[in-house]
Design a protein around this motif. Structure first.
Motif, PDB file in Angstrom:
ATOM      1  N   UNK A 106       0.834  -1.208   0.000  1.00 42.42           N
ATOM      2  CA  UNK A 106       0.000   0.000   0.000  1.00 42.42           C
ATOM      3  C   UNK A 106       0.868   1.257   0.000  1.00 42.42           C
ATOM      4  N   UNK A 107       1.944   1.243   0.768  1.00 42.77           N
ATOM      5  CA  UNK A 107       2.825   2.408   0.803  1.00 42.77           C
ATOM      6  C   UNK A 107       3.481   2.631  -0.559  1.00 42.77           C
ATOM      7  N   UNK A 108       3.890   1.565  -1.224  1.00 50.83           N
ATOM      8  CA  UNK A 108       4.511   1.688  -2.549  1.00 50.83           C
ATOM      9  C   UNK A 108       3.527   2.269  -3.552  1.00 50.83           C
ATOM     10  N   UNK A 109       2.264   1.839  -3.472  1.00 52.20           N
ATOM     11  CA  UNK A 109       1.249   2.348  -4.393  1.00 52.20           C
ATOM     12  C   UNK A 109       0.987   3.832  -4.152  1.00 52.20           C
ATOM     13  N   UNK A 110       0.940   4.247  -2.912  1.00 47.83           N
ATOM     14  CA  UNK A 110       0.723   5.661  -2.597  1.00 47.83           C
ATOM     15  C   UNK A 110       1.881   6.517  -3.102  1.00 47.83           C
ATOM     16  N   UNK A 111       3.105   6.010  -2.967  1.00 47.92           N
ATOM     17  CA  UNK A 111       4.256   6.750  -3.479  1.00 47.92           C
ATOM     18  C   UNK A 111       4.234   6.827  -4.997  1.00 47.92           C
ATOM     19  N   UNK A 112       3.944   5.691  -5.642  1.00 48.33           N
ATOM     20  CA  UNK A 112       3.939   5.649  -7.102  1.00 48.33           C
ATOM     21  C   UNK A 112       2.873   6.570  -7.685  1.00 48.33           C
ATOM     22  N   UNK A 113       1.751   6.710  -6.997  1.00 46.99           N
ATOM     23  CA  UNK A 113       0.664   7.573  -7.463  1.00 46.99           C
ATOM     24  C   UNK A 113       0.845   9.029  -7.022  1.00 46.99           C
ATOM     25  N   UNK A 114       1.944   9.307  -6.337  1.00 46.12           N
ATOM     26  CA  UNK A 114       2.202  10.674  -5.865  1.00 46.12           C
ATOM     27  C   UNK A 114       1.021  11.203  -5.049  1.00 46.12           C
ATOM     28  N   UNK A 115       0.474  10.331  -4.201  1.00 48.10           N
ATOM     29  CA  UNK A 115      -0.735  10.669  -3.445  1.00 48.10           C
ATOM     30  C   UNK A 115      -0.439  11.688  -2.348  1.00 48.10           C
TER      31      UNK A 115
END
Length: 419
Positions: A250-259
């Motif tokens: 989940x943390x990787x996805x948030x970083x990748x999406x520039x959330x």
């Protein structure tokens, strides 16, 4: 004799080609004289007779650099650009690794402990210190809560003494909508308990954020009899947040999406001061205000045997920092109070799916020249009942404030309010 046929007129060839052509014919014709070699120009005004492999050739005619001739150095060359990428790349400062922190998708928590030590009729009070807890669980066959937990306690504050020890296996006892109690088999001389409480703020959010407030208590007591009768007692108690951190995926996805996200919550002490946190996952940064950055109603007390005042209530300050994995760590703290100063740190982690909440602890030292407002004694924390109260109109100097906090993603709070 060897012959070479060319389709173009030899006079159209470059001077350099003719020079090479003359040299390869040494086996078929007489060697060129010095006069002839001086007439054959290789580049500029330099003839083939004057050219040498030990000189810089045409580059020797360049002006010397303004900085002077280059000097020898043993230092390695640091590239400012990557190979095959002529444009300079943005420099991203490395995020300092966090030794005392949480792993993704694990049981973890932050909080505050204090206590006392009584032995041979002497008494010592333990001032508040911050802790981080990592742990393991035995999953439940049914229900949300594990059947048992084990906590490994570490101190975050410097100079901490009488640390809360590792818990060993703690078994779930009471489990209802409001409370959950994990404890080891207690006796007259020892006990260890983790009491999870769903307070008004987290009451409807615990299942979504996977974090809740906890109280931890541990004591060891001993007695002797005979001619030299004596006794000993060591007790530690404190509060904090404990739960399951956000997964690495989940943390990787948030970083990748520039959330980005905003969080709202409070400190889990007697004052229940407000907390607001803004997070930029892509940049791995965050900024926070506690009680709007300014003091509200603040009280203080001095633990027995200590000279450092301890604050409680609506202590205001600001903080900013970095994110590493699921962990948050401050790189600066400040205050909006005029003339005040503050130092210290904020530590915490993301909890629940998609970083649903932030839980952590603050440990700061603040000086406030403005008037401090005394809180009612009944609202003071437990340790204040055995301490002298110090909250003078002139403010306070180098006072400690140590408190756990929790903040929930504003989107979750909005969805709850819409129901």
């Amino acid at each position: 004799m060897k012959t070479f046929k060319t389709r173009s007129n030899p006079s159209a060839l470059s001077a350099l080609t003719l020079a090479v052509f003359a040299l390869v014919h040494t086996g078929a014709s007489a060697a060129a004289s010095d006069e002839e070699l001086k007439k054959t120009k290789v580049y500029g005004d330099v003839s083939i007779a004057e050219d040498t492999s030990s000189s810089w050739g045409p580059w020797s005619n360049f002006e010397p650099p303004a900085a002077g001739p280059a000097t020898s150095t043993n230092q390695s060359i640091v590239r400012s650009v990557e190979l095959y990428r002529p444009l300079a790349q943005p420099v991203v400062p490395p995020v300092e690794s966090i030794g005392l922190g949480c792993a993704g998708g694990s049981l973890c928590g932050f909080g505050v402990f204090s206590g006392n030590d009584s032995m041979n009729n002497s008494y010592t009070s333990v001032p508040p210190h911050a802790w981080v807890a990592t742990g393991s669980i035995t999953p439940a066959e049914q229900g949300l809560l594990p059947t048992s937990i084990t906590l490994n306690m570490k101190a975050l504050s410097e100079g901490a003494s009488l640390l809360i020890p590792d818990s060993g296996p703690l078994t779930l006892g009471t489990d209802d909508y409001y409370d959950a109690v994990y404890s080891a088999p207690s006796s007259k001389v020892s006990g260890y308990e983790v009491y999870g409480h769903a307070d008004a703020y987290l009451n409807d959010m615990a299942e979504q954020t996977l974090v809740a407030g906890v109280n931890i208590s541990q004591y060891v007591r001993g007695e002797s009899s005979g001619e030299s009768e004596s006794y000993s007692y060591q007790g530690r108690y404190g509060s904090g947040v404990l739960g399951f951190t956000t997964s690495d995926a989940d943390m990787s996805a948030l970083r990748a999406n520039n959330a980005t996200a905003s969080y709202t919550g409070g400190t889990l002490d007697s004052g229940m001061g407000s907390v607001h946190v803004d997070v930029q996952f892509g940049a791995a940064t965050w900024q926070a205000t506690f009680n709007g950055g300014q003091d509200g109603k603040v009280g203080s007390y001095t633990p027995y045997g200590s000279t450092t005042p301890v604050l409680y209530g609506n202590v205001g300050f600001t903080a900013a920092g970095t994110i590493s994995g699921v962990n948050l760590q401050s790189t600066s703290v400040g205050t909006n109070d005029v003339g005040a100063s503050v130092s210290g740190y904020v530590r915490g982690a993301f909890f629940g799916p998609q970083a649903a909440a932030i839980g952590g602890v603050v440990d700061i030292t603040k000086t406030m020249p403005a008037a401090a407002v005394q809180m009612p004694a009944a609202a003071a924390p437990q340790q204040a009942r055995v301490a002298s109260m110090v909250a003078e109109p002139s403010g306070y100097t180098n006072a400690r404030y140590v408190a756990p906090f929790v903040a929930v993603n504003d989107k979750l709070l909005s969805s709850r309010d819409d129901k």
